[in-house]
Design an enzyme around this catalytic site. Structure first.
Site, short mmCIF file in Angstrom:
data_model
loop_
_atom_site.label_atom_id
_atom_site.label_comp_id
_atom_site.label_asym_id
_atom_site.label_seq_id
_atom_site.Cartn_x
_atom_site.Cartn_y
_atom_site.Cartn_z
N HIS A 20 28.17 9.53 11.80
CA HIS A 20 26.90 10.00 11.24
C HIS A 20 26.18 11.01 12.14
O HIS A 20 25.88 12.13 11.74
CB HIS A 20 25.96 8.81 11.03
CG HIS A 20 26.56 7.65 10.32
ND1 HIS A 20 26.67 7.58 8.94
CD2 HIS A 20 27.08 6.49 10.79
CE1 HIS A 20 27.23 6.43 8.60
NE2 HIS A 20 27.50 5.75 9.69
C1 BDR Z 1 23.00 5.00 11.76
O1 BDR Z 1 22.90 3.69 12.27
C2 BDR Z 1 23.51 3.59 13.53
O2 BDR Z 1 24.35 2.49 13.54
C3 BDR Z 1 24.27 4.86 13.79
O3 BDR Z 1 24.17 5.20 15.17
C4 BDR Z 1 23.60 5.86 12.89
O4 BDR Z 1 22.58 6.54 13.59
C5 BDR Z 1 23.84 4.98 10.53
O5 BDR Z 1 23.25 4.15 9.56
#
Ligand code: BDR
Ligand code: CA
Length: 318
Positions: free
Chosen positions: A245
């Site tokens: 992400h």
């Molecule tokens: C987000 O949640 C975290 O686990 C990851 O780092 C990312 O920023 C994705 O939902």
């Protein structure tokens, strides 16, 4: 070089974003600020320092921020404890570091840096928005000093931490709502709708490992760990692949064509039971509020994977 500050809750995908921002020749990562999220904030801080040192950028300072959400007392539990030790665990699978965080706290650092800035500095939060909301609460005119905010968070089509919410927003809904309403000059949101379209497969992870750099080696370890966790806990349409992400935000800063966006009004549900933490994107202009956010709904997976390979090929060799 374009300047940025990454606000992180380092976890494995934050770590890939940090390495990309620290290594890319067109970026100047002036600092990282850490926040409670994937893991407790002190582990986020340590993981951030580890990632920076591992790619030879221990010179970049790290400022520690909030250890719990802004308002909601019942969401202080970091994700790694409550949901999925697999995706992140508390410590990154790379060597620890002797580097230490700065004395100044993240909120003071953000306010002073922007108040005194002579160049444009993009603010890139890729964790819960507690630090940003706190900075706005202390210094509301911050929004006049920040040229652009690029956020990883939110979900329109489907959530991850609940059916309706994405983790970063869900972990501090009041903080997120404050940020979207603050009046920043330009806000771009990269929600799961985009990041889930930019999956990194095992084959691409092997290519990162073969780069022969510490960054490529680390990224392949993080991505392999993520693929296992996603296949076990949150399978994507395609198995043996995972989203990374936060790193998509760094790619977007350098090449906005990596995503497709709509300019719409976004707000956050803070009071639902089934829906708390949902980003409500007014896709078809149902409320009378002006758009406040460029929301990414599509992403170019090939461009993203090529960005990772070319950027993580830089820096120290294994
Ligand atoms: C987000 O949640 C975290 O686990 C990851 O780092 C990312 O920023 C994705 O939902
Ligand atoms: Ca994150």
């Amino acid at each position: 070089k374009r300047k940025l500050i990454l606000d992180v809750d380092t976890g494995t995908d934050d770590a890939v974003a940090i390495m990309c921002a620290a290594l890319h020749p067109h970026l100047d990562l002036i600092a990282c600020t850490s926040v409670n999220g994937n893991v407790e904030v002190q582990y986020c801080t340590n993981n951030t320092l580890r990632a920076l040192e591992f790619v030879g950028r221990g010179d970049i300072p790290v400022y520690e921020g909030l250890s719990s959400p802004l308002a909601r007392p019942d969401f202080p539990v970091p994700r790694a404890i409550k949901f999925d030790n697999g995706v992140h665990g508390r410590e990154l699978p790379i060597p620890n570091t002797t580097l230490r965080k700065q004395e100044t706290g993240a909120v003071d650092f953000l306010i002073e840096t922007y108040r005194n800035a002579t160049d444009e500095i993009v603010l890139m939060p890729v964790g819960p928005l507690s630090n940003i909301a706190a900075a706005v609460a202390v210094f509301p005119k911050l929004v006049d000093y920040v040229p652009e905010v690029i956020i990883m968070g939110g979900a329109h089509h489907k959530g991850n931490v609940t059916p309706q919410a994405e983790f970063n927003i869900w972990a501090d809904p009041e903080g997120a709502a404050k940020v979207f309403a603050a009046g920043f000059k330009k806000v771009t949101l990269l929600p799961l709708d985009a990041t889930h379209k930019a999956l990194v497969s095992n084959e691409r992870s092997r290519k990162l490992e073969a780069l022969g750099t510490t960054a490529g080696l680390a990224a392949s370890r993080f991505i392999d760990q993520r693929i296992r966790a996603y296949d076990d806990n949150q399978p994507m349409e395609e198995r043996n692949a995972c989203p990374v992400h936060d790193a998509l935000c760094v790619n977007f800063m350098l090449d906005p064509s990596v995503v497709t966006t709509l300019f719409r009004h976004v707000d956050v549900e803070c009071h639902g039971t089934l829906t708390v933490g949902r980003t409500v994107v007014d896709t078809h202009y149902r409320n009378l509020k002006d758009p406040n956010c460029h929301v990414a709904f599509g992403a170019d997976r090939e461009k993203f994977c090529e960005f990772l390979e070319s950027t993580l090929a830089l820096g120290p060799k294994v």
